[in-house]
Scaffold this motif. Sequence first.
Motif, PDB file in Angstrom:
ATOM      1  N   ALA A  32     -89.702 -55.335   6.946  1.00  0.00           N
ATOM      2  CA  ALA A  32     -90.587 -55.000   8.470  1.00  0.00           C
ATOM      3  C   ALA A  32     -92.028 -55.114   8.632  1.00  0.00           C
ATOM      4  CB  ALA A  32     -91.083 -53.330   7.756  1.00  0.00           C
ATOM      5  N   ARG A  33     -92.185 -56.624   7.337  1.00  0.00           N
ATOM      6  CA  ARG A  33     -93.630 -56.665   7.598  1.00  0.00           C
ATOM      7  C   ARG A  33     -93.379 -58.130   7.817  1.00  0.00           C
ATOM      8  NH1 ARG A  33     -96.628 -58.768   2.602  1.00  0.00           N
ATOM      9  NH2 ARG A  33     -94.688 -60.174   2.839  1.00  0.00           N
ATOM     10  N   TYR A  34     -91.647 -58.629   7.858  1.00  0.00           N
ATOM     11  CA  TYR A  34     -91.451 -59.883   9.168  1.00  0.00           C
ATOM     12  C   TYR A  34     -91.391 -59.430  10.280  1.00  0.00           C
ATOM     13  CZ  TYR A  34     -88.049 -63.254  10.549  1.00  0.00           C
ATOM     14  OH  TYR A  34     -87.641 -64.274  11.101  1.00  0.00           O
ATOM     15  N   PHE A  35     -90.530 -58.654  10.292  1.00  0.00           N
ATOM     16  CA  PHE A  35     -90.330 -58.440  11.831  1.00  0.00           C
ATOM     17  C   PHE A  35     -91.103 -57.718  12.897  1.00  0.00           C
ATOM     18  CE2 PHE A  35     -85.689 -57.663  10.485  1.00  0.00           C
ATOM     19  CZ  PHE A  35     -85.077 -58.561  11.048  1.00  0.00           C
ATOM     20  N   ASN A  36     -92.357 -57.406  11.751  1.00  0.00           N
ATOM     21  CA  ASN A  36     -93.946 -56.557  12.790  1.00  0.00           C
ATOM     22  C   ASN A  36     -94.353 -58.085  13.188  1.00  0.00           C
ATOM     23  OD1 ASN A  36     -96.249 -54.985  13.741  1.00  0.00           O
ATOM     24  ND2 ASN A  36     -96.773 -56.377  12.225  1.00  0.00           N
ATOM     25  N   THR A  37     -94.288 -58.715  12.404  1.00  0.00           N
ATOM     26  CA  THR A  37     -95.622 -60.190  12.074  1.00  0.00           C
ATOM     27  C   THR A  37     -94.849 -61.243  13.250  1.00  0.00           C
ATOM     28  OG1 THR A  37     -96.189 -60.087  10.369  1.00  0.00           O
ATOM     29  CG2 THR A  37     -96.523 -62.353  11.007  1.00  0.00           C
ATOM     30  N   LYS A  38     -93.177 -61.572  12.630  1.00  0.00           N
ATOM     31  CA  LYS A  38     -92.553 -62.467  13.663  1.00  0.00           C
ATOM     32  C   LYS A  38     -92.474 -61.905  15.103  1.00  0.00           C
ATOM     33  CE  LYS A  38     -89.050 -65.846  13.902  1.00  0.00           C
ATOM     34  NZ  LYS A  38     -89.170 -67.087  13.162  1.00  0.00           N
ATOM     35  N   TYR A  39     -91.739 -60.578  15.386  1.00  0.00           N
ATOM     36  CA  TYR A  39     -91.798 -60.342  16.761  1.00  0.00           C
ATOM     37  C   TYR A  39     -92.244 -58.988  17.235  1.00  0.00           C
ATOM     38  CZ  TYR A  39     -87.279 -63.146  15.226  1.00  0.00           C
ATOM     39  OH  TYR A  39     -86.521 -64.178  14.828  1.00  0.00           O
ATOM     40  N   LYS A  40     -92.960 -58.231  16.332  1.00  0.00           N
ATOM     41  CA  LYS A  40     -93.884 -57.054  16.800  1.00  0.00           C
ATOM     42  C   LYS A  40     -92.851 -56.320  17.399  1.00  0.00           C
ATOM     43  CE  LYS A  40     -97.716 -59.278  17.126  1.00  0.00           C
ATOM     44  NZ  LYS A  40     -97.971 -60.257  15.890  1.00  0.00           N
ATOM     45  N   PRO A  42     -90.909 -52.853  15.607  1.00  0.00           N
ATOM     46  CA  PRO A  42     -90.752 -51.328  13.911  1.00  0.00           C
ATOM     47  C   PRO A  42     -89.406 -51.835  13.353  1.00  0.00           C
ATOM     48  CG  PRO A  42     -90.444 -50.907  16.086  1.00  0.00           C
ATOM     49  CD  PRO A  42     -90.603 -51.948  16.605  1.00  0.00           C
ATOM     50  N   PHE A  43     -89.598 -51.756  12.455  1.00  0.00           N
ATOM     51  CA  PHE A  43     -88.048 -51.971  11.310  1.00  0.00           C
ATOM     52  C   PHE A  43     -87.680 -50.400  10.564  1.00  0.00           C
ATOM     53  CE2 PHE A  43     -85.425 -52.335   7.368  1.00  0.00           C
ATOM     54  CZ  PHE A  43     -84.499 -53.374   7.582  1.00  0.00           C
ATOM     55  N   VAL A  77     -79.610 -48.099   6.132  1.00  0.00           N
ATOM     56  CA  VAL A  77     -79.145 -49.211   7.330  1.00  0.00           C
ATOM     57  C   VAL A  77     -80.010 -49.356   8.403  1.00  0.00           C
ATOM     58  CG1 VAL A  77     -76.827 -49.011   6.898  1.00  0.00           C
ATOM     59  CG2 VAL A  77     -77.535 -47.833   8.390  1.00  0.00           C
ATOM     60  N   ALA A  78     -79.654 -50.707   9.026  1.00  0.00           N
ATOM     61  CA  ALA A  78     -81.232 -50.980  10.064  1.00  0.00           C
ATOM     62  C   ALA A  78     -80.390 -51.531  11.037  1.00  0.00           C
ATOM     63  CB  ALA A  78     -82.028 -51.368   9.292  1.00  0.00           C
ATOM     64  N   GLU A  79     -81.152 -51.993  11.847  1.00  0.00           N
ATOM     65  CA  GLU A  79     -79.829 -52.935  12.921  1.00  0.00           C
ATOM     66  C   GLU A  79     -81.417 -52.908  13.702  1.00  0.00           C
ATOM     67  OE1 GLU A  79     -76.050 -54.156  13.959  1.00  0.00           O
ATOM     68  OE2 GLU A  79     -76.787 -53.135  16.139  1.00  0.00           O
ATOM     69  N   MET A  80     -81.442 -54.668  14.121  1.00  0.00           N
ATOM     70  CA  MET A  80     -82.435 -54.701  14.931  1.00  0.00           C
ATOM     71  C   MET A  80     -81.978 -55.882  15.858  1.00  0.00           C
ATOM     72  SD  MET A  80     -85.690 -53.865  13.607  1.00  0.00           S
ATOM     73  CE  MET A  80     -86.916 -54.623  14.721  1.00  0.00           C
TER      74      MET A  80
END
Length: 154
Positions: A32-40, A42-43, A77-80
């Motif tokens: 979650a932190r990775y997606f927030n930091t890199k892409y702004k 939410p996970f 599960v999740a998808e971004m």
Amino acid sequence: MPSTVDFVNVSTEGLESSPVADALAGLRANEARYFNTKYKAPFVVYTPEEKPEYLELVEKVLKVERDLEFASKPLEVAEMHVDGIRWTYVIYESGLVVNLLYTLADAGKRAVGFKLSQGMEVPAELASTFKFARQKSKLAGEIRGSFFVVKGEY
């Protein structure tokens, strides 16, 4: 019901049945932190029953590409979709996190990644084929990871 993963206040919600729930929660928060930091972005995680297509896609790629099936129960599960990449995640009760990185443009990067929560054994399905690199994380402790390149079209 969808849940946005909080990487500041790490919670085991949804992961309580895992024998490594705390470490798995840290690993999920690390993603979650990775997606927030890199892409702004939410996970957001779902149960496999809420989004069965996510689980089906990952299971299909694992089966077709490497004849892999995991005995562990999928918990979330999740998808971004960010920057032309589809990231599909399955979080297993054993502490394993599988992600499918699939660039939507032709000739892009396509791979399946495996991350093991601290305290879990390497799953038998992966033990003889994959070597795992170690990485330190403030949220997840030590993460062991490996991957393979996806060759097919999905």
